[in-house]
Every structure is written in structure tokens, then in C-alpha cells.
Design an enzyme around this catalytic site. Structure first.
Site, PDB file in Angstrom:
ATOM      1  N   GLU A  17       0.886  -1.268  -0.123  1.00  0.00           N
ATOM      2  CA  GLU A  17       0.176  -0.018   0.076  1.00  0.00           C
ATOM      3  C   GLU A  17       0.935   1.471   0.003  1.00  0.00           C
ATOM      4  O   GLU A  17       0.224   2.303   0.374  1.00  0.00           O
ATOM      5  CB  GLU A  17      -0.867  -0.240   1.097  1.00  0.00           C
ATOM      6  CG  GLU A  17      -2.044  -1.179   1.039  1.00  0.00           C
ATOM      7  CD  GLU A  17      -2.887  -1.271   2.476  1.00  0.00           C
ATOM      8  OE1 GLU A  17      -3.737  -0.378   2.542  1.00  0.00           O
ATOM      9  OE2 GLU A  17      -2.799  -1.846   3.500  1.00  0.00           O
ATOM     10  N   SER A 177      -6.450  -1.869   1.161  1.00  0.00           N
ATOM     11  CA  SER A 177      -6.551  -1.468  -0.082  1.00  0.00           C
ATOM     12  C   SER A 177      -7.242  -2.450  -1.362  1.00  0.00           C
ATOM     13  O   SER A 177      -6.798  -2.325  -2.288  1.00  0.00           O
ATOM     14  CB  SER A 177      -5.368  -0.951  -0.459  1.00  0.00           C
ATOM     15  OG  SER A 177      -5.132   0.384   0.231  1.00  0.00           O
ATOM     16  N   TYR A 255      -8.713   3.392  -6.714  1.00  0.00           N
ATOM     17  CA  TYR A 255      -7.359   4.331  -6.794  1.00  0.00           C
ATOM     18  C   TYR A 255      -7.170   4.515  -8.505  1.00  0.00           C
ATOM     19  O   TYR A 255      -6.483   5.506  -8.600  1.00  0.00           O
ATOM     20  CB  TYR A 255      -6.330   3.858  -6.210  1.00  0.00           C
ATOM     21  CG  TYR A 255      -6.306   3.316  -4.514  1.00  0.00           C
ATOM     22  CD1 TYR A 255      -6.822   4.663  -3.792  1.00  0.00           C
ATOM     23  CD2 TYR A 255      -6.323   2.194  -4.291  1.00  0.00           C
ATOM     24  CE1 TYR A 255      -7.053   4.265  -2.384  1.00  0.00           C
ATOM     25  CE2 TYR A 255      -6.482   2.040  -2.812  1.00  0.00           C
ATOM     26  CZ  TYR A 255      -7.000   2.976  -1.976  1.00  0.00           C
ATOM     27  OH  TYR A 255      -7.202   2.932  -0.630  1.00  0.00           O
ATOM     28  N   ARG A 295     -11.939   3.666  10.476  1.00  0.00           N
ATOM     29  CA  ARG A 295     -12.959   3.115   9.405  1.00  0.00           C
ATOM     30  C   ARG A 295     -13.566   1.836   9.783  1.00  0.00           C
ATOM     31  O   ARG A 295     -12.746   1.063   9.635  1.00  0.00           O
ATOM     32  CB  ARG A 295     -12.727   3.440   8.068  1.00  0.00           C
ATOM     33  CG  ARG A 295     -13.906   3.716   7.078  1.00  0.00           C
ATOM     34  CD  ARG A 295     -13.626   3.628   5.612  1.00  0.00           C
ATOM     35  NE  ARG A 295     -13.135   2.374   5.282  1.00  0.00           N
ATOM     36  CZ  ARG A 295     -12.086   1.713   4.891  1.00  0.00           C
ATOM     37  NH1 ARG A 295     -11.253   2.856   4.539  1.00  0.00           N
ATOM     38  NH2 ARG A 295     -11.650   0.643   4.426  1.00  0.00           N
ATOM     39  N   ASP A 297     -16.133  -1.467   8.558  1.00  0.00           N
ATOM     40  CA  ASP A 297     -16.757  -1.487   7.176  1.00  0.00           C
ATOM     41  C   ASP A 297     -17.813  -2.731   7.709  1.00  0.00           C
ATOM     42  O   ASP A 297     -17.535  -3.678   8.495  1.00  0.00           O
ATOM     43  CB  ASP A 297     -15.709  -2.252   6.363  1.00  0.00           C
ATOM     44  CG  ASP A 297     -14.773  -0.809   5.762  1.00  0.00           C
ATOM     45  OD1 ASP A 297     -14.955   0.101   6.074  1.00  0.00           O
ATOM     46  OD2 ASP A 297     -13.667  -1.263   5.365  1.00  0.00           O
ATOM     47  N   GLU A 311     -14.485  -5.371   8.868  1.00  0.00           N
ATOM     48  CA  GLU A 311     -13.186  -5.106   9.485  1.00  0.00           C
ATOM     49  C   GLU A 311     -13.177  -3.654   9.809  1.00  0.00           C
ATOM     50  O   GLU A 311     -14.251  -3.047   9.843  1.00  0.00           O
ATOM     51  CB  GLU A 311     -12.210  -5.527   8.459  1.00  0.00           C
ATOM     52  CG  GLU A 311     -12.317  -4.667   7.298  1.00  0.00           C
ATOM     53  CD  GLU A 311     -11.263  -5.053   6.287  1.00  0.00           C
ATOM     54  OE1 GLU A 311     -10.507  -5.848   6.185  1.00  0.00           O
ATOM     55  OE2 GLU A 311     -11.426  -4.365   5.206  1.00  0.00           O
ATOM     56  N   ASN A 313     -10.623  -0.556  10.027  1.00  0.00           N
ATOM     57  CA  ASN A 313      -9.114  -0.043   9.328  1.00  0.00           C
ATOM     58  C   ASN A 313      -8.810   1.028  10.228  1.00  0.00           C
ATOM     59  O   ASN A 313      -9.391   2.274  10.538  1.00  0.00           O
ATOM     60  CB  ASN A 313      -9.649   0.619   8.059  1.00  0.00           C
ATOM     61  CG  ASN A 313     -10.079  -0.295   7.062  1.00  0.00           C
ATOM     62  OD1 ASN A 313      -9.394  -1.060   6.538  1.00  0.00           O
ATOM     63  ND2 ASN A 313     -11.296  -0.728   7.197  1.00  0.00           N
ATOM     64  N   GLY A 317      -7.713   5.448   4.585  1.00  0.00           N
ATOM     65  CA  GLY A 317      -7.040   6.508   3.550  1.00  0.00           C
ATOM     66  C   GLY A 317      -7.760   7.921   3.701  1.00  0.00           C
ATOM     67  O   GLY A 317      -8.763   8.020   4.243  1.00  0.00           O
TER      68      GLY A 317
END
Length: 360
Positions: A17, A177, A255, A295, A297, A311, A313, A317
Site C-alpha cells: 500500500e 486497499s 485508486y 473506519r 466496514d 473489518e 481500518n 485512507g
């Protein structure tokens, strides 16, 4: 006016990443309140070298920054890594994603250096990076988790797949990612998917696949603050939904493809569903020893509407298309103020830990 804080931004890192980290760092540098912070940038290249970097060389485009950052950059000794301009920083913001950045390793280094840093601590970072142990702790905390299996050898995959059923997702256990992830709909696809995941990690997780919506929520704050008037107390943002144009939300759709997905903020879900997701987000954050930011999810079954925790994070990002800052912006917290609060949280945790005794 209070003196400016010396803030050190770390970017790059030795993970798959690496490139995403540079895009995130570009946005963080652009959004930091320069009335509050003097900012320095340290770039960790793919070999693990720490370099004093020129922030103006960051372009924010995948694949465009590495050569520019390394050209003429000054290598830093171990003693100078947290003081690239000759004076020690006040706070470190590790804008690093993936292993050797988000998994507790850099956090451990910063603990040893006794410097405040943004984000979760060593344990929360390590657990949040490991999809197997994220799910283990989530189950213990009573969070809804889809069936899964963790394997250490490719030959274990077939038995796990038979137990879980198809379709299923195959993922490196400690990466983000969407790197190395495959969706398997036929057993003939399993071997290649497992081989791809094992390219990035020596542990692989297989997860039961369902027809689901991808719902996300951002959390921010001190999980143990008890004063309801405390501006740094833990809170959850509104919910958002990612609608990928591919089979799932791949690295390319995140991305590289500007039309890879739609970000729906707020998510088109009921008030009851939103309340449930937000409460589960706070519960997951506490269960996994989160601090500062994450974050969270979820997968929402398209038929039943049931929500499954997926999960957490711990260093999400910060690219222009990243859900974490966008969710807070839509919740009424602009990105510059969000970043300032993260720095304040880092300083609060460090102050608390500094008061602890280190000897009997």
C-alpha cells in the site's frame, strides 16, 4: 496565540500500500491547519530507508511520487528520524497503510521513542491489521461476523472452501486497499486466488461471500472519555455506502479507475439500520482496543438487510476519494478540524500514559 506544534508526517512504507500512502499524505499535508502546525515530511522508501523529503514533490497521483521524493533526499540516521530538521517533533502522524506501518510496528517504535502519535496504539493497530484476530475478537464481543477460515498453507484451502461454500473471498490476512483479494465463484478458481493472496502474506483468510451492500462508518475520539461535553469523546459519523462497478471494491476501482465506484453519502438505509451500524461501529472500536480513529466496514445482506461486521481500518485512507474524511465532512466536521482533533487525541493519550509509573 499558542505556539505552533511541530508535526512530523510519515509516508510511504514497506508494504503493497506504499503508493496509496503517498496519495493520503498529499491530502493530509494540504488540509493541515498551518496556523497550528509546522509540518515536516519523512518518506520511508520501499527498502525501508527514512528520507527527509520535500512535501512540494508530492503530486497525489498513484505511481508518480517515488522518484521525485527520493531524488536528492537526505537519508536520516536512526537518531534523526523523528527530528529531521534538527529538533524533535511534538507529534507524529503516521500516514502509513498496511504492514510495517499500520500493524503496530511503527506504533511500537513511537512508543519506545516516547513521542505522541496519531491513531490506534500497538495492540489496536496489530489486531485491526490481522483479519483473523479482528474476527476472533469481534465474535467474543458479540458482533455479527460471517463464517471464515484462516489458513497457513495452500493445501488447506480446499477443505476450508468446502466448509464455507461458494462464493467466497480470499484475502491476505494482513493487508488493505483490496490488494491481493479475489472473489471465487467456482472451485476451479480457488487455487489461483489462494496463490495470489499468499504472494502478500503467509496467512490467508477465506470469507463466506454473500450478495451484500458495502456500508461504512467513521469513528473518532477517546473511547474511554466519560464527560458528555468532552469534544474529544468517541463518536460515530453518518453512514456511507460504496457501490462498486466491478464484482467488488478492487484496488483498481478504488485508486486507478475514476468510474470504479460510486460513494453514496449518506447511505440509502433506514434510520434504524443507520443507528445499528453506528452502534456496532463504536462497539467494534472498543472491542479491538481502538483509539483516535478508524473506519469500520460492514456488509448488509441485500435480501434480509442483516448487517455483518467485516473489518476495522485503524489508519484509513485520506485520499480525495477516501470515505473516512468524506464521512466526517458530511457529518459537519471539515478535514482541517478533523486532523487537528486527531493531533489533540494523540497528545491526550501521551499525557495519560506519561503519568504511569514505570517501576515499582
Amino acid at each position: 496565540m499558542a505556539p505552533k506544534k511541530r508535526l512530523l508526517v510519515l509516508c510511504g512504507g514497506r508494504s503493497a500500500e506504499h503508493q496509496v500512502s503517498l496519495v493520503s499524505a498529499k491530502m493530509v499535508l494540504a488540509q493541515l491547519d498551518r496556523k497550528r502546525f509546522d509540518v515536516e515530511l519523512v518518506f520511508i522508501d520501499a527498502r525501508g530507508r527514512w528520507l527527509a523529503a520535500d512535501a512540494k514533490r508530492l503530486t497525489g497521483r498513484i505511481g508518480a511520487d517515488v522518484r521525485a521524493l527520493t531524488s536528492g533526499a537526505r537519508a536520516l540516521s536512526a537518531q534523526d528520524r523523528l527530528a529531521p530538521a534538527g529538533r524533535r517533533c511534538d507529534v507524529v502522524f503516521p500516514v502509513l497503510h498496511g504492514p510495517l506501518g499500520e500493524d503496530g510496528t511503527v506504533q511500537g517504535l513511537l512508543e519506545l521513542a516516547d513521542v505522541p502519535y496519531v491513531g490506534c496504539g500497538v495492540l489496536g493497530s496489530a489486531v485491526g491489521m490481522d483479519k483473523e484476530y479482528t474476527k476472533r475478537l469481534a465474535v467474543l464481543a458479540g458482533l455479527p461476523v460471517l463464517p471464515y477460515a484462516a489458513i497457513r498453507r495452500p493445501k488447506q484451502a480446499a477443505a476450508a472452501a468446502r466448509s464455507l461454500g461458494l462464493p467466497l473471498f480470499v484475502k491476505p490476512a494482513r493487508l488493505g486497499s483490496s490488494v491481493g483479494i479475489s472473489k471465487v465463484k467456482k472451485l476451479a478458481e480457488l487455487s489461483a486466488a489462494v496463490a495470489e493472496a499468499f504472494r502478500y502474506d503467509d496467512k490467508v483468510v477465506l470469507e463466506k461471500g454473500i450478495a451484500a451492500r458495502e456500508i461504512e462508518c467513521a469513528v473518532l475520539g477517546d473511547p474511554w472519555a466519560s464527560d458528555p461535553e468532552d469534544p474529544l469523546r468517541l463518536r460515530a459519523s453518518i453512514c456511507g455506502e460504496i457501490v462498486p462497478n466491478a464484482e467488488f471494491y478492487t484496488y483498481e476501482s478504488k485508486y486507478l479507475d475514476p468510474d470504479g465506484a460510486r460513494l453514496c453519502i449518506p447511505a440509502d438505509i433506514t434510520k434504524a439500520q443507520s443507528k445499528n451500524v453506528r452502534e456496532l461501529s463504536l462497539g467494534a472500536f472498543r472491542a479491538l482496543d481502538g483509539y483516535g480513529l478508524a473506519r469500520v466496514d460492514f456488509l448488509m445482506d441485500k435480501t434480509s438487510g442483516k448487517v455483518w461486521f467485516n473489518e476495522l481500518n485503524t489508519l484509513p485512507g485520506f485520499t480525495p476519494a477516501s470515505m473516512y474524511p468524506l464521512l466526517w465532512k458530511a457529518s459537519g466536521l471539515p478535514t482541517p478540524e478533523l486532523l487537528s482533533r486527531l493531533v489533540e487525541l494523540a497528545q491526550r493519550r501521551h499525557a495519560v500514559r506519561s503519568r504511569l509509573k514505570s517501576a515499582p
